[in-house]
Enzyme design. Sequence first.
Site, mmCIF file in Angstrom:
data_model
loop_
_atom_site.group_PDB
_atom_site.id
_atom_site.type_symbol
_atom_site.label_atom_id
_atom_site.label_comp_id
_atom_site.label_asym_id
_atom_site.label_seq_id
_atom_site.Cartn_x
_atom_site.Cartn_y
_atom_site.Cartn_z
ATOM 1 N N GLY A 146 0.561 -0.838 -0.362
ATOM 2 C CA GLY A 146 0.330 0.155 0.590
ATOM 3 C C GLY A 146 0.778 1.507 0.066
ATOM 4 C CD GLN B 297 3.150 5.913 2.858
ATOM 5 O OE1 GLN B 297 2.564 5.153 1.894
ATOM 6 N NE2 GLN B 297 5.053 5.295 2.971
ATOM 7 C CG HIS C 101 -0.716 1.469 7.202
ATOM 8 N ND1 HIS C 101 0.193 0.673 8.490
ATOM 9 C CD2 HIS C 101 -0.368 2.118 6.286
ATOM 10 C CE1 HIS C 101 1.115 1.524 7.502
ATOM 11 N NE2 HIS C 101 0.973 2.273 6.931
ATOM 12 C CD GLU C 102 -1.858 2.433 2.640
ATOM 13 O OE1 GLU C 102 -1.701 3.669 2.629
ATOM 14 O OE2 GLU C 102 0.215 1.346 2.896
ATOM 15 C CB CYS D 146 4.654 2.464 7.530
ATOM 16 S SG CYS D 146 4.411 3.948 6.513
ATOM 17 C CG LEU D 147 6.576 1.309 1.532
ATOM 18 C CD1 LEU D 147 6.087 1.426 0.111
ATOM 19 C CD2 LEU D 147 7.584 0.239 1.188
ATOM 20 C CG HIS E 81 0.538 6.761 5.491
ATOM 21 N ND1 HIS E 81 1.384 7.434 5.872
ATOM 22 C CD2 HIS E 81 0.650 6.076 4.855
ATOM 23 C CE1 HIS E 81 2.144 6.546 6.139
ATOM 24 N NE2 HIS E 81 1.661 5.387 5.990
HETATM 25 NI NI NI Z 1 2.175 3.818 5.685
#
Ligand code: NI
Length: 169
Positions: free
Chosen positions: A45, A50, A134-135, A92-93, A138
Amino acid sequence: MIRPILKYGEAPLHQRAEPVAAITPDIERLIDDMIETMYAAPGVGLAAPQVGVSVRIFVVDLSVGRERDGLMTFVNPEFVERDGMQLEEEGCLSVPGFNATVVRPARAVVKALNRHGESFEKEGTELLARAFQHEMDHLDGTLFVDRLRGIKRDLIVTKIRKLTRAGKW
Ligand code: NI
């Protein structure tokens, strides 16, 4: 085009993103880049903040490109329903190298526009419900680290600060 992924501490990750007013060519390019960036990472995701664009878009593909219909694009998403609770490890990235157990809904239904501006609803359970939450977080400037309490959170934040000071973040 693969875009650089921002890391914890960079402003767009910590602020509320704006709704998308219209699916313009710029927005379409952003969506394409987000998909490419997610697959290259690789991740399941990615949300627009991000990659430094503070708009309400995220992409999810639990199959990371392996399944034909695995890819989903959400523009201006909203929760329609959320229930239950699950506790799983999450990363998370934008917080590379760290993960933690986070409380998430067991089931979530999201309503959004697709990349053509058409409204749709998608139900997620287990990992997909987790990804939705989670997204969505963000888009509200919240990272999984912000959902932690006490020592676990302090530990991660302290390590990130040290890495930042050392120029390694
Ligand atoms: Ni994330």
